[in-house]
Design a protein around this motif. Sequence first.
Motif, PDB file in Angstrom:
ATOM      1  N   PRO A 253      20.777  19.284 -26.868  1.00 18.97           N
ATOM      2  CA  PRO A 253      21.944  20.127 -26.590  1.00 18.97           C
ATOM      3  C   PRO A 253      21.892  20.753 -25.196  1.00 18.97           C
ATOM      4  CG  PRO A 253      21.189  20.506 -28.830  1.00 18.97           C
ATOM      5  CD  PRO A 253      20.160  19.634 -28.174  1.00 18.97           C
ATOM      6  N   LEU A 254      20.715  21.176 -24.746  1.00 20.24           N
ATOM      7  CA  LEU A 254      20.591  21.783 -23.423  1.00 20.24           C
ATOM      8  C   LEU A 254      20.904  20.765 -22.325  1.00 20.24           C
ATOM      9  CD1 LEU A 254      19.882  24.114 -21.563  1.00 20.24           C
ATOM     10  CD2 LEU A 254      17.461  23.458 -21.762  1.00 20.24           C
ATOM     11  N   ALA A 255      20.422  19.533 -22.482  1.00 22.91           N
ATOM     12  CA  ALA A 255      20.693  18.508 -21.475  1.00 22.91           C
ATOM     13  C   ALA A 255      22.187  18.193 -21.410  1.00 22.91           C
ATOM     14  CB  ALA A 255      19.907  17.231 -21.787  1.00 22.91           C
ATOM     15  N   TYR A 256      22.852  18.205 -22.557  1.00 23.85           N
ATOM     16  CA  TYR A 256      24.300  17.974 -22.580  1.00 23.85           C
ATOM     17  C   TYR A 256      25.027  19.099 -21.850  1.00 23.85           C
ATOM     18  CZ  TYR A 256      28.935  16.890 -24.436  1.00 23.85           C
ATOM     19  OH  TYR A 256      30.263  16.577 -24.564  1.00 23.85           O
ATOM     20  N   GLN A 257      24.641  20.338 -22.120  1.00 18.97           N
ATOM     21  CA  GLN A 257      25.251  21.477 -21.438  1.00 18.97           C
ATOM     22  C   GLN A 257      25.019  21.398 -19.931  1.00 18.97           C
ATOM     23  OE1 GLN A 257      23.550  25.283 -22.409  1.00 18.97           O
ATOM     24  NE2 GLN A 257      25.327  26.425 -21.666  1.00 18.97           N
ATOM     25  N   THR A 258      23.826  20.995 -19.534  1.00 23.56           N
ATOM     26  CA  THR A 258      23.513  20.874 -18.109  1.00 23.56           C
ATOM     27  C   THR A 258      24.381  19.804 -17.454  1.00 23.56           C
ATOM     28  OG1 THR A 258      21.234  21.602 -18.470  1.00 23.56           O
ATOM     29  CG2 THR A 258      21.686  20.382 -16.448  1.00 23.56           C
ATOM     30  N   ALA A 259      24.614  18.683 -18.154  1.00 26.80           N
ATOM     31  CA  ALA A 259      25.465  17.631 -17.607  1.00 26.80           C
ATOM     32  C   ALA A 259      26.887  18.138 -17.375  1.00 26.80           C
ATOM     33  CB  ALA A 259      25.479  16.426 -18.546  1.00 26.80           C
ATOM     34  N   LEU A 260      27.406  18.932 -18.317  1.00 25.56           N
ATOM     35  CA  LEU A 260      28.740  19.501 -18.153  1.00 25.56           C
ATOM     36  C   LEU A 260      28.775  20.473 -16.984  1.00 25.56           C
ATOM     37  CD1 LEU A 260      29.687  20.220 -21.885  1.00 25.56           C
ATOM     38  CD2 LEU A 260      30.345  18.259 -20.494  1.00 25.56           C
ATOM     39  N   ARG A 261      27.735  21.272 -16.841  1.00 25.31           N
ATOM     40  CA  ARG A 261      27.676  22.218 -15.724  1.00 25.31           C
ATOM     41  C   ARG A 261      27.641  21.484 -14.386  1.00 25.31           C
ATOM     42  NH1 ARG A 261      23.305  26.962 -17.454  1.00 25.31           N
ATOM     43  NH2 ARG A 261      24.732  28.154 -18.806  1.00 25.31           N
ATOM     44  N   LEU A 262      26.854  20.419 -14.325  1.00 20.97           N
ATOM     45  CA  LEU A 262      26.761  19.668 -13.069  1.00 20.97           C
ATOM     46  C   LEU A 262      28.088  19.016 -12.716  1.00 20.97           C
ATOM     47  CD1 LEU A 262      23.237  17.996 -13.356  1.00 20.97           C
ATOM     48  CD2 LEU A 262      23.963  19.687 -11.659  1.00 20.97           C
ATOM     49  N   GLU A 263      28.786  18.485 -13.704  1.00 19.87           N
ATOM     50  CA  GLU A 263      30.078  17.860 -13.423  1.00 19.87           C
ATOM     51  C   GLU A 263      31.052  18.884 -12.855  1.00 19.87           C
ATOM     52  OE1 GLU A 263      32.786  14.681 -15.692  1.00 19.87           O
ATOM     53  OE2 GLU A 263      32.731  16.621 -16.711  1.00 19.87           O
ATOM     54  N   ARG A 264      31.100  20.067 -13.464  1.00 19.31           N
ATOM     55  CA  ARG A 264      32.003  21.106 -12.970  1.00 19.31           C
ATOM     56  C   ARG A 264      31.567  21.588 -11.580  1.00 19.31           C
ATOM     57  NH1 ARG A 264      36.939  22.982 -12.340  1.00 19.31           N
ATOM     58  NH2 ARG A 264      37.001  25.243 -12.049  1.00 19.31           N
ATOM     59  N   ALA A 265      30.267  21.702 -11.354  1.00 22.91           N
ATOM     60  CA  ALA A 265      29.768  22.141 -10.051  1.00 22.91           C
ATOM     61  C   ALA A 265      30.134  21.134  -8.963  1.00 22.91           C
ATOM     62  CB  ALA A 265      28.253  22.340 -10.104  1.00 22.91           C
ATOM     63  N   GLU A 266      30.052  19.836  -9.276  1.00 25.74           N
ATOM     64  CA  GLU A 266      30.423  18.817  -8.293  1.00 25.74           C
ATOM     65  C   GLU A 266      31.892  18.966  -7.906  1.00 25.74           C
ATOM     66  OE1 GLU A 266      28.635  16.859  -6.628  1.00 25.74           O
ATOM     67  OE2 GLU A 266      26.734  16.862  -7.701  1.00 25.74           O
ATOM     68  N   HIS A 267      32.743  19.254  -8.880  1.00 25.23           N
ATOM     69  CA  HIS A 267      34.155  19.485  -8.575  1.00 25.23           C
ATOM     70  C   HIS A 267      34.323  20.680  -7.643  1.00 25.23           C
ATOM     71  CE1 HIS A 267      38.305  20.636  -8.922  1.00 25.23           C
ATOM     72  NE2 HIS A 267      37.954  21.760  -9.512  1.00 25.23           N
ATOM     73  N   LEU A 268      33.649  21.774  -7.941  1.00 24.97           N
ATOM     74  CA  LEU A 268      33.779  22.975  -7.115  1.00 24.97           C
ATOM     75  C   LEU A 268      33.278  22.723  -5.697  1.00 24.97           C
ATOM     76  CD1 LEU A 268      32.588  25.608  -9.744  1.00 24.97           C
ATOM     77  CD2 LEU A 268      34.914  25.300  -8.889  1.00 24.97           C
ATOM     78  N   LEU A 269      32.153  22.029  -5.569  1.00 27.14           N
ATOM     79  CA  LEU A 269      31.632  21.706  -4.238  1.00 27.14           C
ATOM     80  C   LEU A 269      32.603  20.813  -3.482  1.00 27.14           C
ATOM     81  CD1 LEU A 269      27.908  21.051  -5.221  1.00 27.14           C
ATOM     82  CD2 LEU A 269      28.753  23.001  -3.901  1.00 27.14           C
ATOM     83  N   GLY A 270      33.224  19.878  -4.195  1.00 24.88           N
ATOM     84  CA  GLY A 270      34.160  18.967  -3.559  1.00 24.88           C
ATOM     85  C   GLY A 270      35.430  19.635  -3.088  1.00 24.88           C
ATOM     86  N   THR A 271      35.740  20.814  -3.613  1.00 29.14           N
ATOM     87  CA  THR A 271      36.938  21.541  -3.192  1.00 29.14           C
ATOM     88  C   THR A 271      36.610  22.683  -2.244  1.00 29.14           C
ATOM     89  OG1 THR A 271      36.805  22.905  -5.199  1.00 29.14           O
ATOM     90  CG2 THR A 271      38.238  20.970  -5.271  1.00 29.14           C
ATOM     91  N   GLY A 272      35.371  22.672  -1.703  1.00 27.45           N
ATOM     92  CA  GLY A 272      35.038  23.619  -0.648  1.00 27.45           C
ATOM     93  C   GLY A 272      34.197  24.807  -1.041  1.00 27.45           C
ATOM     94  N   ALA A 273      33.816  24.923  -2.317  1.00 25.24           N
ATOM     95  CA  ALA A 273      32.978  26.048  -2.737  1.00 25.24           C
ATOM     96  C   ALA A 273      31.566  25.906  -2.181  1.00 25.24           C
ATOM     97  CB  ALA A 273      32.933  26.141  -4.265  1.00 25.24           C
TER      98      ALA A 273
END
Length: 303
Positions: A253-273
């Motif tokens: 479950p923790l690895a799944y949560q981490t994967a979701l966090r990384l996907e969202r973080a990549e989006h934020l970085l890609g939009t200039g965060a």
Amino acid sequence: MSRVVFLLIPRVHLLDVAGPAQVFSTADDLGHPYTLTYVAEDGEAAAVQGLVLRAETAWPPLAPDDLIIVPGWRGPTRPASTATLRHLRDHHASGGTVAGVCAGADALGRAGLLDGRRCTTHHTVQDELARLHPRAEVVRDALYIEDDRIVTSAGVASGIDVALHLVTTRHGPRAAGQVARAMLVHLHRGGTAEQISPLFRWRSHADETVHRLQDLIETRFTERLPLSLLAEATSCSERTVTRLFSRATGLTPLAYQTALRLERAEHLLGTGATAEVAAREVGFEDARTLRRLRARAAAPAGR
């Protein structure tokens, strides 16, 4: 004003056309002028979904700031003529950008534009693209790739991502964000994002208990979710939660949560965060944690 020319091949996929067209049409509405033109060798192209699209047969004059986009199609189909492929080559040689959505990458390859360049396409036809164009470097499981003004994408909804990327490179992330908001696009994904989101990649099992756990994690992935909370939510022991989740998905479950966090973080970085902002938004302790996990995810298997 820039022009976007869509080259329509018979049995074209509607969303491969409509998605990017909507992005540039919306950009035009928001003050970034674009003219959209559709070209087909026979003056029309029947989409695989049944709609017949009418188009021009003559190519308009193009400047280096203009774009050519080749949407994907469902094969087998008649390849583009030598004259059409020459238009693609000439536009790139004059400093213009040429993009292929999904199978559109094959037309770019036939024009010689993939030789020695990195490219991608839909995951179901990546091997075929590599076989047909052995001098190309086909990147597996990427949403889109840009290499020397040659842009290729995985197709379907990723055509929207690549069009937003092109708006970003031309007008900045704020303009792309305005377009995405106007289109109600939830995420503008980066090119290196996986073609299949973690939201779907580990959902092909039949365990309803694990699906409920995934629903909970996806809803609250930015929060701390101790195993005891997941066990209470499903009336299972902590050991049973871990066993069922790992058996169904191959992850904890923790690895799944981490994967979701990384996907969202990549989006934020890609939009200039910044890394600091992205880390905080997705629930990581600090930017160093985010950088470490991104580096681990990007490392080749076995390292």
